[in-house]
Scaffold this motif. Structure first.
Motif, PDB file in Angstrom:
ATOM      1  N   SER A  75      -6.630   6.085   8.242  1.00  0.00           N
ATOM      2  CA  SER A  75      -7.070   4.897   8.979  1.00  0.00           C
ATOM      3  C   SER A  75      -8.503   5.030   9.487  1.00  0.00           C
ATOM      4  O   SER A  75      -9.037   4.079  10.067  1.00  0.00           O
ATOM      5  N   ASP A  97      -4.081   3.413   0.832  1.00  0.00           N
ATOM      6  CA  ASP A  97      -2.942   2.810   1.528  1.00  0.00           C
ATOM      7  C   ASP A  97      -1.827   3.840   1.657  1.00  0.00           C
ATOM      8  O   ASP A  97      -1.410   4.439   0.656  1.00  0.00           O
ATOM      9  N   ASP A 107       2.837  -4.649  -1.116  1.00  0.00           N
ATOM     10  CA  ASP A 107       2.089  -5.537  -0.235  1.00  0.00           C
ATOM     11  C   ASP A 107       1.180  -4.666   0.638  1.00  0.00           C
ATOM     12  O   ASP A 107       1.664  -3.959   1.522  1.00  0.00           O
ATOM     13  N   ASP A 108      -0.135  -4.714   0.379  1.00  0.00           N
ATOM     14  CA  ASP A 108      -1.013  -3.815   1.114  1.00  0.00           C
ATOM     15  C   ASP A 108      -1.265  -4.268   2.546  1.00  0.00           C
ATOM     16  O   ASP A 108      -1.919  -3.557   3.322  1.00  0.00           O
ATOM     17  N   LYS A 109      -0.753  -5.430   2.925  1.00  0.00           N
ATOM     18  CA  LYS A 109      -0.854  -5.860   4.327  1.00  0.00           C
ATOM     19  C   LYS A 109       0.294  -5.271   5.150  1.00  0.00           C
ATOM     20  O   LYS A 109       0.081  -4.740   6.239  1.00  0.00           O
ATOM     21  N   THR A 110       1.509  -5.373   4.642  1.00  0.00           N
ATOM     22  CA  THR A 110       2.652  -4.782   5.337  1.00  0.00           C
ATOM     23  C   THR A 110       2.830  -3.306   4.995  1.00  0.00           C
ATOM     24  O   THR A 110       3.573  -2.607   5.656  1.00  0.00           O
ATOM     25  N   ARG A 111       2.153  -2.851   3.927  1.00  0.00           N
ATOM     26  CA  ARG A 111       2.254  -1.486   3.423  1.00  0.00           C
ATOM     27  C   ARG A 111       3.679  -1.162   2.987  1.00  0.00           C
ATOM     28  O   ARG A 111       4.163  -0.055   3.163  1.00  0.00           O
ATOM     29  N   ASP A 149       4.253   2.139   4.870  1.00  0.00           N
ATOM     30  CA  ASP A 149       4.933   2.102   6.163  1.00  0.00           C
ATOM     31  C   ASP A 149       6.298   2.749   5.962  1.00  0.00           C
ATOM     32  O   ASP A 149       7.263   2.090   5.593  1.00  0.00           O
ATOM     33  N   LYS A 159     -11.368   3.070   5.019  1.00  0.00           N
ATOM     34  CA  LYS A 159     -10.917   1.684   5.128  1.00  0.00           C
ATOM     35  C   LYS A 159     -11.063   0.977   3.777  1.00  0.00           C
ATOM     36  O   LYS A 159     -12.121   1.014   3.157  1.00  0.00           O
ATOM     37  N   GLY A 160      -9.990   0.368   3.330  1.00  0.00           N
ATOM     38  CA  GLY A 160     -10.003  -0.344   2.060  1.00  0.00           C
ATOM     39  C   GLY A 160      -9.924   0.551   0.846  1.00  0.00           C
ATOM     40  O   GLY A 160     -10.059   0.068  -0.289  1.00  0.00           O
TER      41      GLY A 160
END
Length: 455
Positions: free
Chosen positions: A313, A322, A141-145, A325, A318-319
């Motif tokens: 970051s 990744d 999940d690239d949003k939660t990493r 986390d 950006k983009g």
């Protein structure tokens, strides 16, 4: 009693170290790959080894009772896990223990499920022993990493005919996940439902990385309930934590006497005895005196993971990249798939659609930032070093080879852990901060070169 022990760093080059002394031609390599640290073993461990070495006979040892007792106390202090010293067996290493459990509790042709991408011996060992490794692919999940379990896929795989074993990696290598109690409970209940034995590799269990204001606690799956305890073989060792893997000492924790005895029988059949004369005093010293030293290591690893995340970051990345986390381990997984796609599209446009000029100098892989599968079609690109025209688990290494050629930084190739990891690299942050800084400097320079070549 835990002591205040400073972290010390050592230069591993020129010491027959697999991490630094593999053959290469780069003039200034930065070796950030295999799970071996530049952090010196803590002083109580070194003192215990030195004291034993001063007795100039190194014959067959017998494990003193203090070994199992200090393991019991460590499990209680670190994981709130109440175990008995009678549950503990000794073995020469976790990988050998996994192999023994495969031989003891499955038959050739049986299936063994793993969560992929995963530490490659945990798939190689089943296959090398005539079993089928069944991969349940994790989802990034690239949003939660974070990498997450695909529950529908896992249950479908665990219920296949002839599935006899689930090999769990907890914490998970290479994704950096520290599975939650809820996730472990669900995994365990599915294994109980389908009568599948759990073999849990928990060699990284000491590396739960602190967050601001809290330190999460690793949960051994066998600690969750008596039912799961009876259905689990747990393997761990002081080797990764205290930088003593060459001592070839690990242990199995099994409350179920049938599992424990079956495992010990196969160790005996293969003469797989833990007989390193330095391992026992080292383990006792480590588990008795070095709790705070481990916590200091974890804080350092968190700092280094944060440095990598902050570098990628920056606006220009950006983009494109990744960084997971990171929850546990000193092995950081970095996703470059978006950057690969980006530079591929730029290069294709620049070349007018031709790809011949986009090969590396050794003709090993396509595209300015390569991987082992085509970034558009997903087709596997053949590694010329492979013995067959298909993805090869042991030799595919387009991305890490490219980065090493261009920067001198050596990572582990993500596809080494399964095709699910293609386009990723694994970075070892168990080193001094200067090495992390230099690695990031070289990576940023590489990307700047690519940005300039493919604007």
């Amino acid at each position: 009693m835990s002591q205040e022990i400073p972290l010390e760093f050592v230069d591993r080059s020129g010491t027959d170290c697999v991490k630094w002394d593999i053959p290469h031609s780069h003039p200034s390599p930065m070796m950030m790959w295999v799970a071996d640290m530049e952090i010196a073993s803590p002083k109580p461990v070194v003192d215990a080894i030195t004291k034993r070495a001063a007795h100039h006979a190194y014959g067959y040892p017998v494990a003193p009772k203090e070994v199992n007792e200090c393991i019991r106390q460590w499990a209680a202090k670190c994981f709130n896990w109440d175990i008995s010293t009678e549950w503990i067996s000794h073995s020469p290493g976790v990988c050998g223990s996994v192999a023994a459990s495969i031989q003891a509790f499955t038959q050739p042709g049986d299936r063994i499920v793993v969560l992929s991408p995963i530490y490659f011996p945990l798939t190689n060992l089943p296959e090398d022993n005539g079993r089928e490794a069944v991969r349940s692919s994790l989802i990034f999940d690239d949003k939660t990493r974070k990498w997450n379990i695909n529950w529908d896929d896992f249950e479908r795989k665990i219920s296949l005919p002839r599935v006899k074993m689930f090999i769990l990696c907890n914490p998970h290598n290479p994704t950096g996940r520290m599975w939650t109690r809820e996730e472990l409970t669900r995994l365990g209940e599915l294994c109980l439902k389908h009568e599948v034995l759990i073999v849990s590799d928990e060699i990284h269990w000491d590396f739960a990385l602190p967050r601001e204001g809290s330190t999460p606690m690793h949960v051994p799956i066998a600690s969750i309930s008596p039912e799961l305890s009876r259905n689990t073989l747990t393997f761990s060792a002081p080797s990764k934590t205290f930088n003593i893997p060459s001592f070839q000492f690990s242990f199995c924790i099994a409350s179920n006497p049938r599992l424990r005895e079956g495992f010990n029988v196969f160790l005996s059949r293969n003469a797989a005895f833990a007989e390193n004369v330095f391992a026992f005093p080292a383990a006792i010293a480590a588990y008795t005196h070095c709790y705070q030293w481990v916590r200091d290591c974890d804080a350092l690893f968190r700092k280094h993971c944060t440095m990598v995340y902050e570098m990628f970051s920056k606006d220009k990345f950006k983009g494109l990249v990744d960084v997971v986390d990171q929850e546990a381990t000193f092995l950081l997984f970095i996703n470059m798939n978006k950057a690969i796609n980006y530079f591929h599209e730029k290069a294709m446009a620049k070349a007018g659609g031709a790809t011949d000029e986009l090969r590396l100098s050794n003709d090993k892989a396509l595209f300015p930032l390569p991987r082992n599968t085509h970034p558009v079609t997903g087709a596997v690109l053949v590694d010329p070093a492979a013995p067959a025209a298909e993805f090869n688990r042991r030799t595919a290494g387009a991305l890490k080879d490219f980065i090493f050629q261009k920067t001198g930084v050596l990572f582990n190739e993500g596809s080494q852990f399964g095709i699910d990891g293609d386009g990723w690299v694994r970075m070892n942050v168990g080193t001094k901060t200067e090495n992390v800084e230099e690695t990031l400097k070289r990576l940023e320079s590489l990307f700047d070169t690519l940005f300039a070549a493919y604007p």
